[in-house]
Design an enzyme around this catalytic site. Structure first.
Site, short mmCIF file in Angstrom:
data_model
loop_
_atom_site.label_atom_id
_atom_site.label_comp_id
_atom_site.label_asym_id
_atom_site.label_seq_id
_atom_site.Cartn_x
_atom_site.Cartn_y
_atom_site.Cartn_z
N HIS A 168 65.43 90.38 27.74
CA HIS A 168 64.36 91.36 27.94
C HIS A 168 63.95 91.90 26.59
O HIS A 168 64.81 92.20 25.74
CB HIS A 168 64.84 92.51 28.83
CG HIS A 168 65.28 92.03 30.18
ND1 HIS A 168 64.39 91.74 31.18
CD2 HIS A 168 66.51 91.73 30.65
CE1 HIS A 168 65.05 91.30 32.23
NE2 HIS A 168 66.35 91.28 31.94
N TYR B 277 57.21 96.54 24.32
CA TYR B 277 57.11 95.07 24.31
C TYR B 277 56.59 94.48 23.01
O TYR B 277 56.47 93.26 22.89
CB TYR B 277 56.21 94.63 25.47
CG TYR B 277 56.70 95.14 26.82
CD1 TYR B 277 57.95 94.77 27.30
CD2 TYR B 277 55.94 96.03 27.57
CE1 TYR B 277 58.42 95.26 28.51
CE2 TYR B 277 56.39 96.52 28.80
CZ TYR B 277 57.64 96.13 29.26
OH TYR B 277 58.11 96.61 30.46
#
Ligand code: DQA
Length: 152
Positions: free
Chosen positions: A103, A26
């Site tokens: 995403h 992330y």
């Protein structure tokens, strides 16, 4: 002068924990840092960006219910709900606005259960694995779809 479309960016479950989550998937930004970058992309693309985040599926669903009329398009990263929360699929259908799914991590390279997306069938495009840049690409895809819809 191009039209300034209104786009809501909806972060789902656990996205408020960015900065504490695995940076290999992330990156290192926290949510306010990510939102500052997204705002910059919005300015480049002449989009008026609003943000929403919730860890409660019902709150997210209700936000989607109210998108139509208030916003021209939506950029969604529902987090883990993406993979199983069919209520989001149905609520996005109610929203009735062009939507792009984004995403941060590369879903195809992760666990098999992350390969299903309940919202993909309703989205113009699904972007995954491009990190923060994926949000820029998603907003650009939305801008293009809105211009095409307007006939321009
Ligand atoms: C995510 C991917 C999901 O599988 C995960 O549950 C998330 C974040 C992403 O941005 O890569 O919370 O949507």
């Amino acid at each position: 002068m191009s039209i300034r479309y209104r786009v809501e960016v909806l972060h789902g479950v656990n996205l408020d924990q960015l900065g504490k989550r695995d940076p290999a998937h992330y990156g290192g930004l926290d949510l306010p840092g990510l939102e500052r970058l997204i705002e910059g992309y919005g300015d480049e693309l002449n989009l008026a960006i609003s943000f929403f985040q919730s860890n409660h599926e019902g709150a997210y669903v209700e936000r989607l219910h109210r998108l139509g009329g208030a916003f021209d398009g939506a950029l969604l990263n529902p987090g883990a709900w993406t993979h199983y929360a069919w209520s989001l699929h149905d609520a996005l259908e109610v929203a009735g606005v062009p939507a792009v799914e984004v995403h941060l991590s590369d879903l195809a390279a992760r666990e098999p259960w992350r390969r299903q997306s309940v919202i993909a069938p309703l989205c113009i495009e699904t972007i995954s694995g491009r990190g923060v840049e994926g949000y820029r690409d998603g907003l650009a895809a939305l801008r293009q779809a809105l211009e095409t819809q307007a006939g321009g």
